[in-house]
Scaffold this motif. Structure first.
Motif, mmCIF file in Angstrom:
data_model
loop_
_atom_site.group_PDB
_atom_site.id
_atom_site.type_symbol
_atom_site.label_atom_id
_atom_site.label_comp_id
_atom_site.label_asym_id
_atom_site.label_seq_id
_atom_site.Cartn_x
_atom_site.Cartn_y
_atom_site.Cartn_z
ATOM 1 N N GLY A 47 0.801 -1.218 0.000
ATOM 2 C CA GLY A 47 0.000 0.000 0.000
ATOM 3 C C GLY A 47 0.822 1.250 0.000
ATOM 4 N N PRO A 48 0.275 2.417 0.343
ATOM 5 C CA PRO A 48 -0.965 2.511 1.115
ATOM 6 C C PRO A 48 -2.219 2.422 0.241
ATOM 7 C CG PRO A 48 -0.037 4.676 0.820
ATOM 8 C CD PRO A 48 0.938 3.720 0.215
ATOM 9 N N TYR A 49 -3.283 1.930 0.805
ATOM 10 C CA TYR A 49 -4.543 1.784 0.127
ATOM 11 C C TYR A 49 -5.628 2.615 0.790
ATOM 12 C CZ TYR A 49 -2.412 -2.205 -2.223
ATOM 13 O OH TYR A 49 -1.595 -2.996 -2.968
ATOM 14 N N GLU A 50 -6.723 2.802 0.040
ATOM 15 C CA GLU A 50 -7.824 3.582 0.571
ATOM 16 C C GLU A 50 -8.464 2.848 1.750
ATOM 17 O OE1 GLU A 50 -7.517 2.359 -2.417
ATOM 18 O OE2 GLU A 50 -9.278 1.175 -2.997
ATOM 19 N N GLN A 51 -9.106 3.627 2.589
ATOM 20 C CA GLN A 51 -9.844 3.077 3.706
ATOM 21 C C GLN A 51 -11.309 2.944 3.324
ATOM 22 O OE1 GLN A 51 -9.012 5.595 7.105
ATOM 23 N NE2 GLN A 51 -6.871 4.974 7.196
ATOM 24 N N TYR A 52 -11.897 1.822 3.703
ATOM 25 C CA TYR A 52 -13.317 1.584 3.464
ATOM 26 C C TYR A 52 -14.058 1.704 4.784
ATOM 27 C CZ TYR A 52 -12.095 0.057 -1.206
ATOM 28 O OH TYR A 52 -11.641 0.024 -2.495
ATOM 29 N N PHE A 53 -15.123 2.491 4.766
ATOM 30 C CA PHE A 53 -15.825 2.823 5.988
ATOM 31 C C PHE A 53 -17.077 1.980 6.193
ATOM 32 C CE2 PHE A 53 -13.826 6.631 7.745
ATOM 33 C CZ PHE A 53 -12.927 6.931 6.742
ATOM 34 N N GLY A 54 -17.354 1.727 7.460
ATOM 35 C CA GLY A 54 -18.611 1.111 7.827
ATOM 36 C C GLY A 54 -19.716 2.149 7.927
ATOM 37 N N PRO A 55 -20.933 1.717 8.256
ATOM 38 C CA PRO A 55 -22.076 2.644 8.326
ATOM 39 C C PRO A 55 -22.059 3.516 9.559
ATOM 40 C CG PRO A 55 -22.761 0.452 8.943
ATOM 41 C CD PRO A 55 -21.346 0.325 8.487
ATOM 42 N N GLY A 56 -21.234 3.148 10.546
ATOM 43 C CA GLY A 56 -21.137 3.962 11.742
ATOM 44 C C GLY A 56 -22.051 3.512 12.858
ATOM 45 N N THR A 57 -21.693 3.941 14.062
ATOM 46 C CA THR A 57 -22.534 3.777 15.245
ATOM 47 C C THR A 57 -22.902 5.168 15.726
ATOM 48 O OG1 THR A 57 -21.553 1.687 15.963
ATOM 49 C CG2 THR A 57 -22.658 3.024 17.640
ATOM 50 N N ARG A 58 -24.200 5.418 15.787
ATOM 51 C CA ARG A 58 -24.681 6.726 16.258
ATOM 52 C C ARG A 58 -24.852 6.648 17.762
ATOM 53 N NH1 ARG A 58 -24.785 11.669 14.320
ATOM 54 N NH2 ARG A 58 -25.554 10.878 12.316
ATOM 55 N N LEU A 59 -23.982 7.352 18.502
ATOM 56 C CA LEU A 59 -24.032 7.366 19.965
ATOM 57 C C LEU A 59 -24.665 8.662 20.433
ATOM 58 C CD1 LEU A 59 -23.230 6.331 22.806
ATOM 59 C CD2 LEU A 59 -21.016 7.464 22.478
ATOM 60 N N THR A 60 -25.677 8.524 21.258
ATOM 61 C CA THR A 60 -26.315 9.681 21.875
ATOM 62 C C THR A 60 -26.139 9.565 23.378
ATOM 63 O OG1 THR A 60 -27.975 9.807 20.118
ATOM 64 C CG2 THR A 60 -28.461 10.978 22.163
ATOM 65 N N VAL A 61 -25.581 10.609 23.975
ATOM 66 C CA VAL A 61 -25.365 10.643 25.419
ATOM 67 C C VAL A 61 -26.333 11.657 26.020
ATOM 68 C CG1 VAL A 61 -23.715 11.004 27.280
ATOM 69 C CG2 VAL A 61 -22.941 10.074 25.091
ATOM 70 N N THR A 62 -27.147 11.203 26.978
ATOM 71 C CA THR A 62 -28.151 12.094 27.582
ATOM 72 C C THR A 62 -27.814 12.364 29.051
ATOM 73 O OG1 THR A 62 -29.548 10.248 28.241
ATOM 74 C CG2 THR A 62 -29.924 11.192 26.050
#
Lengths: 117, 114
Positions: free
Chosen positions: B99-114
């Protein structure tokens, strides 16, 4: 220090017209440049990259980008915009050694592209 | 090939609690990176793991930690949650050979702190 600037928060273009999303970068060493697109409530989707070689790189969905070393720019372009291209676009840069991982990517703030019918 | 997967997709926590997020990279990818995305700060790098070793670390407090397992899966942990930790946490994986090679992303985790 590495950094990326996307000077336009928003770009509006009519469907069928060409579009350009601007990106300039600052990096020590060889730059590795990327464009990503993000749709609402989704992760980042890879569009294209410049590692070395031809200054004009072609990517997914008809997008292309031109690497300009003297102007330290890597603008994203498309000859004919589609309504479905409307999304948030990120430019990113890294500087890494050959054979190594990218390490960290430095992202711009993003440009919201809106293509109207 | 399956993409990067992240679990859970959504999470609601209370201030002071701790949370663990999980990331499974694309098969064969050994590098995993984590990013935090917020409207105010944009995309910020948290850390990168390769072969179970942390190779790079961003400018985040020690409450943010991570690890990588022998199968390249990665977890990140945030202890003593603060309201400002509310964000989309993105995991990315990349190949490394030659590499270096591109990074592939996941959909994410949406964290909400209350």
């Amino acid at each position: 220090a590495q950094s990326v600037a996307q000077p336009e928060d928003q770009v509006n273009v009519a469907e069928g017209n060409p579009l350009t999303v601007k990106c300039t970068y600052s990096v020590s060493g060889n730059p590795y440049l990327f464009w990503y697109v993000q749709y609402p409530n989704r992760g980042l989707q890879f569009l294209l990259k410049y590692i070395t070689g031809d200054n004009l790189v072609k990517g997914s969905y008809g997008f292309e980008a031109e690497f300009n070393k003297s102007q330290t720019s890597f603008h994203l372009k498309k000859p004919s915009a589609l309504v479905s291209d409307s999304a948030l676009y990120f430019c990113a840069v890294s500087s890494a050694d050959r054979g190594s991982t990218l390490g960290r990517l430095y992202f711009g703030r993003g440009t919201q592209l809106t293509v109207w019918p | 090939k399956a993409g990067v997967t992240q679990t859970p997709r959504y999470l609601i926590k209370t201030r002071g609690q701790q949370v663990t997020l999980s990331c499974s990279p694309i098969s064969g990818h050994r590098s995993v990176s984590w990013y935090q995305q917020t409207p105010g700060q944009g995309l910020q790098f948290l850390f990168e793991y390769f072969s179970e070793t942390q190779r790079n670390k961003g400018n985040f407090p020690g409450r943010f930690s991570g690890r990588q397992f022998s199968n390249s899966r990665s977890e990140m942990n945030v202890s003593t949650l603060e309201l400002g930790d509310s964000a989309l946490y993105l995991c990315a994986s990349s190949s490394t050979s030659g590499g270096p090679y591109e990074q592939y992303f996941g959909p994410g985790t949406r964290l909400t702190v209350t």
